[in-house]
Motif scaffolding. Structure first.
Motif, PDB file in Angstrom:
ATOM      1  N   ARG A 165       0.698  -1.153   0.154  1.00  0.00           N
ATOM      2  CA  ARG A 165       0.062   0.090   0.149  1.00  0.00           C
ATOM      3  C   ARG A 165       0.894   1.205  -0.096  1.00  0.00           C
ATOM      4  NH1 ARG A 165      -3.736  -1.890   5.006  1.00  0.00           N
ATOM      5  NH2 ARG A 165      -1.552  -2.570   5.515  1.00  0.00           N
ATOM      6  N   ALA A 166       2.053   1.081   0.477  1.00  0.00           N
ATOM      7  CA  ALA A 166       3.096   2.517   0.509  1.00  0.00           C
ATOM      8  C   ALA A 166       2.937   2.731  -0.963  1.00  0.00           C
ATOM      9  CB  ALA A 166       4.272   1.947   1.223  1.00  0.00           C
ATOM     10  N   PHE A 170       2.412   6.960  -1.446  1.00  0.00           N
ATOM     11  CA  PHE A 170       3.455   7.757  -1.758  1.00  0.00           C
ATOM     12  C   PHE A 170       3.428   7.925  -3.249  1.00  0.00           C
ATOM     13  CE2 PHE A 170       4.752   6.349   2.555  1.00  0.00           C
ATOM     14  CZ  PHE A 170       4.655   7.366   3.092  1.00  0.00           C
ATOM     15  N   ALA A 171       3.008   9.047  -3.621  1.00  0.00           N
ATOM     16  CA  ALA A 171       3.178   9.383  -5.145  1.00  0.00           C
ATOM     17  C   ALA A 171       4.646   9.199  -5.682  1.00  0.00           C
ATOM     18  CB  ALA A 171       2.779  10.608  -5.589  1.00  0.00           C
ATOM     19  N   ASN A 226      -1.557  10.146  -1.902  1.00  0.00           N
ATOM     20  CA  ASN A 226      -2.473   9.749  -2.675  1.00  0.00           C
ATOM     21  C   ASN A 226      -3.428   9.138  -1.529  1.00  0.00           C
ATOM     22  OD1 ASN A 226      -1.956  10.325  -5.620  1.00  0.00           O
ATOM     23  ND2 ASN A 226      -0.614   8.403  -5.515  1.00  0.00           N
ATOM     24  N   HIS A 227      -4.249   9.833  -1.145  1.00  0.00           N
ATOM     25  CA  HIS A 227      -5.183   9.467  -0.095  1.00  0.00           C
ATOM     26  C   HIS A 227      -6.015   8.308  -0.433  1.00  0.00           C
ATOM     27  CE1 HIS A 227      -7.782   9.693   3.451  1.00  0.00           C
ATOM     28  NE2 HIS A 227      -6.761  10.161   4.260  1.00  0.00           N
ATOM     29  N   LEU A 233      -2.883  14.831  -2.254  1.00  0.00           N
ATOM     30  CA  LEU A 233      -2.338  15.965  -1.030  1.00  0.00           C
ATOM     31  C   LEU A 233      -0.858  16.209  -1.484  1.00  0.00           C
ATOM     32  CD1 LEU A 233      -3.631  14.136   2.260  1.00  0.00           C
ATOM     33  CD2 LEU A 233      -4.922  15.673   0.499  1.00  0.00           C
ATOM     34  N   ARG A 234      -0.293  17.637  -1.262  1.00  0.00           N
ATOM     35  CA  ARG A 234       1.053  18.208  -1.506  1.00  0.00           C
ATOM     36  C   ARG A 234       1.053  18.796  -0.046  1.00  0.00           C
ATOM     37  NH1 ARG A 234       1.984  21.626  -4.673  1.00  0.00           N
ATOM     38  NH2 ARG A 234       4.344  21.168  -5.363  1.00  0.00           N
TER      39      ARG A 234
END
Length: 278
Positions: A165-166, A170-171, A226-227, A233-234
Motif C-alpha cells: 500500500r505504500a 506515496f506518489a 494519494n489518500h 495531497l501536497r
C-alpha cells in the motif's frame, strides 16, 4: 575496496558538471562530471591523494582536507553534515564508546505538550529508524486507510519497503524510499545494525539493500500523497531535531490551497486526542 567517504566523493564528483563551478567542460568525455584533476586543484590537494581517498586507500583525511573537498564540490549544509559523518565512520571513529546510545522511545512531556498545541494540524514524533512515537489527530487523518498506523509499533521505514500500500500512498515512492534508507545512516548504530540484518533486509529485498550503499543526500522536496479517500495531497515538511532524544518532530503543512481544503475535509477524531505510541 571503497569506503563510504570515497564513494560519496566520487559519486558527487561524477554528478557535478564543470560549468556549474565555472570550469571549462573539456568537451565530450567518457565519464561524466568533474575530472579528478579539476577537483584536486580546487581543493588544493594532489590528484594522487584524491585518488587514494576515493579508492579507500586513505581512510583518515584531515579535517582541513575534508572541508576543502566540501568547498570544492560546493556542498550544501546537509551534504556537508553527511560528509563529516562519513569521514568519521570511514576513519573508524564511530566505535562503541562514541556511538550515540540507541534512540529512546519515550517522548518527553514538553514535546508532547508541543504536539498538542499543533492540533488539529498534521505532526508526528519519530526517530531515524522510522519509529512513529506520537502523532496528532491530523496525522492520523492523513494516513487513515493506508495501513501505516495499523500495528502496535508503527514504523515508517518498514511500511515503505514491505507494505504494498505504500507504493500507492506515496506518489513519489522511490524518493521516499531514498529518504528512509538515508536516515538509517544516522540511526543508532547497534540497534540499526541488528534490525537491518536480522529483520528488515531479508524481507525488504534489493529495493532496500541497494539503497543502503548510496551516500547521496536526498533532496526532500514536497511530499505527494494519494489518500485512499481519493484526494491528492501536497505537503511541505518542517523538521525540528530533538538531538538529546535522537528524535524529530515533523510538521506537515499544505503546499497549496487545494491541499488545505482537502485536508480540512478529512474525517478525524476529536481534536486533542493525541496518540502516544511509545
Amino acid at each position: 575496496m571503497g569506503t563510504p567517504l570515497g564513494d560519496f566523493i566520487r559519486a558527487k564528483r561524477d554528478s557535478t558538471q564543470p560549468e556549474t563551478l565555472g570550469l571549462p567542460s573539456h568537451g565530450r568525455r567518457r565519464s561524466p562530471g568533474l575530472r579528478r584533476s579539476d577537483l584536486a586543484s580546487r581543493a588544493g590537494i594532489s590528484v594522487e591523494y584524491l585518488t587514494r581517498i576515493e579508492q579507500g586507500r586513505d581512510r583518515n583525511p584531515s579535517l582541513p582536507v575534508v572541508n576543502a573537498l566540501a568547498d570544492a564540490l560546493s556542498l550544501g549544509p546537509a551534504e556537508r553534515t553527511h560528509l563529516r559523518y562519513l569521514t568519521k565512520i570511514t576513519g573508524g571513529e564511530c566505535t562503541a564508546h562514541v556511538r550515540p546510545a540507541p534512540a529512546r522511545r519515550e517522548v518527553r512531556a514538553s514535546v508532547l505538550q508541543t504536539l498538542r498545541l499543533l492540533e488539529p494540524g498534521i505532526a508526528v514524533v519519530t526517530n531515524r529508524l522510522g519509529d512513529l512515537l506520537a502523532h496528532t489527530t491530523g496525522f492520523a487523518a492523513v494516513t487513515a486507510g493506508t495501513g501505516l498506523l495499523d500495528t502496535e509499533a508503527p514504523n515508517l521505514t518498514r511500511y515503505v519497503f514491505t507494505d504494498p500500500r505504500a507504493r500507492e500512498f506515496f506518489a513519489d515512492w522511490a524518493e521516499v524510499a531514498d529518504e528512509r534508507a538515508f536516515d538509517l545512516w544516522l540511526g543508532p548504530a547497534v540497534e540499526n545494525s541488528e534490525w537491518l540484518t536480522a529483520d528488515l533486509a531479508p524481507v525488504a529485498g534489493p529495493e532496500f539493500t541497494s539503497r543502503l550503499n548510496s551516500t547521496a543526500v536526498p533532496p526532500r522536496g514536497v511530499l505527494r500523497l494519494n489518500h485512499p479517500a481519493g484526494r491528492s495531497l501536497r505537503l511541505n515538511r518542517e523538521t525540528m531535531e530533538l538531538a538529546e532524544d535522537g528524535q524529530q518532530l515533523v510538521v506537515f503543512l499544505p503546499a497549496d490551497e487545494e491541499t488545505a481544503r482537502a485536508v480540512a475535509k478529512l474525517p478525524r477524531q476529536a481534536a486533542g486526542r493525541l496518540r502516544v505510541i511509545s
